[in-house]
Design a protein around this motif. Structure first.
Motif, mmCIF file in Angstrom:
data_model
loop_
_atom_site.group_PDB
_atom_site.id
_atom_site.type_symbol
_atom_site.label_atom_id
_atom_site.label_comp_id
_atom_site.label_asym_id
_atom_site.label_seq_id
_atom_site.Cartn_x
_atom_site.Cartn_y
_atom_site.Cartn_z
ATOM 1 N N HIS A 33 -0.277 -2.929 3.505
ATOM 2 C CA HIS A 33 1.112 -3.133 3.318
ATOM 3 C C HIS A 33 1.609 -4.192 4.004
ATOM 4 C CE1 HIS A 33 5.542 -2.107 4.459
ATOM 5 N NE2 HIS A 33 5.580 -1.830 3.243
ATOM 6 N N ALA A 34 0.959 -4.628 5.166
ATOM 7 C CA ALA A 34 1.436 -6.094 5.696
ATOM 8 C C ALA A 34 1.120 -7.113 4.752
ATOM 9 C CB ALA A 34 0.533 -6.147 7.022
ATOM 10 N N SER A 35 -0.206 -7.173 3.980
ATOM 11 C CA SER A 35 -0.666 -8.212 3.185
ATOM 12 C C SER A 35 0.523 -8.344 2.009
ATOM 13 C CB SER A 35 -1.797 -7.993 2.749
ATOM 14 O OG SER A 35 -2.837 -7.889 3.699
ATOM 15 N N LEU A 36 0.967 -7.193 1.333
ATOM 16 C CA LEU A 36 1.815 -7.249 0.403
ATOM 17 C C LEU A 36 3.418 -7.633 0.765
ATOM 18 C CD1 LEU A 36 1.961 -6.219 -2.556
ATOM 19 C CD2 LEU A 36 3.210 -4.061 -1.729
ATOM 20 N N ASP A 37 3.444 -7.281 2.081
ATOM 21 C CA ASP A 37 5.008 -8.065 2.643
ATOM 22 C C ASP A 37 4.789 -9.526 2.429
ATOM 23 O OD1 ASP A 37 6.235 -5.778 2.700
ATOM 24 O OD2 ASP A 37 6.020 -5.279 4.897
ATOM 25 N N ALA A 38 3.582 -9.993 3.187
ATOM 26 C CA ALA A 38 3.538 -11.223 3.185
ATOM 27 C C ALA A 38 3.513 -12.201 1.813
ATOM 28 C CB ALA A 38 2.118 -11.766 3.936
ATOM 29 N N VAL A 39 2.895 -11.436 0.852
ATOM 30 C CA VAL A 39 2.646 -12.224 -0.462
ATOM 31 C C VAL A 39 4.096 -12.129 -1.098
ATOM 32 C CG1 VAL A 39 1.895 -11.943 -2.750
ATOM 33 C CG2 VAL A 39 0.359 -11.587 -0.886
#
Length: 239
Positions: A33-39
């Motif tokens: 989820h943190a990766s998706l937020d960053a993208v």
């Protein structure tokens, strides 16, 4: 040389996720989820810069050879900058996005017969759509809720198009251009759902490069769409 090209094409279209990964609507793991937020955040920033550049090109005629060269130079510098220098790569990405936004009208006019007046609106619509994804991702880890925002947003866009056609008298050429723009925007929002699933799948196996993922949203479109069609149409045992 031909064999190398063939391997490059196979590598480009090769995706490891399967139908169950694409149709997964469960809770997103915290690190993914943190990766998706960053993208989403980086992509929203890039599209916002492109929209600003496009509006400046429309109203103040900013754009031309300088912005084209600026976008090319920024992308080249981005490719040769170390992944560890995240802030530098992020700045180069935003500069390239702004320059591309100021230059894209020159291409759409001749390739897609879309006037410059529609380009900023199309980019702005995409930016708002990505903002819907980003806002949903900030508030929940449920995939179904995040992706529901895409469906609602696309429905609102189509509804507004119908209202404009019914309430205002517009010529057929303008109506056709608006229909093409809305169809492209709706397709892109659906593609972003599939691309998000790919990001989440890859994030399960380690860290991902947020800048590269933002840069390849459009570059990976053919491969992602072809693979999604293949896993949905073919029987699961021969995917």
């Amino acid at each position: 040389m031909i064999i190398e090209v063939m391997y490059a094409v196979i590598w480009y279209f090769n995706r490891n996720w399967r139908r169950q990964d694409l149709m997964n609507s469960g809770l997103i793991p915290a690190h993914a989820h943190a990766s998706l937020d960053a993208v989403y955040s980086m992509f929203f920033g890039a599209m916002f810069c492109a929209t600003i550049g496009s509006y400046l090109h429309l109203f103040w005629a900013i754009g031309g050879l300088f912005t084209v060269l600026s976008s090319v130079a920024s992308l080249l510098c981005l490719c040769f900058t170390s992944p560890e220098r995240v802030r530098v790569r992020l700045s180069l990405l935003m500069i390239a996005s702004f320059s591309l936004g100021a230059s894209v009208g020159l291409c759409t006019k001749y390739l897609f017969e879309i006037g410059q007046v529609f380009v900023p609106n199309l980019l702005a619509g995409s930016t708002v759509g990505i903002g819907v994804f980003l806002a949903a991702a900030w508030t929940t880890r449920e995939r179904s809720i995040i992706y529901l925002g895409c469906m609602v947003y696309s429905g609102v866009i189509v509804f507004c198009y119908m209202v404009i056609n019914l309430c205002f008298i517009i010529d057929s050429h303008t109506a056709h251009s608006m229909f093409k723009a809305i169809a492209e925007l709706t397709f892109f929002m659906g593609y972003l759902v599939v691309y998000s699933q790919e990001i989440l799948y890859d994030a399960l196996f380690g860290e991902i490069d947020f800048v590269n993922r933002t840069l390849t949203v459009f570059l990976n479109l053919p491969a992602v769409v072809v693979h999604a069609a293949r896993v949905l149409c073919l029987p699961e045992h021969i995917e």
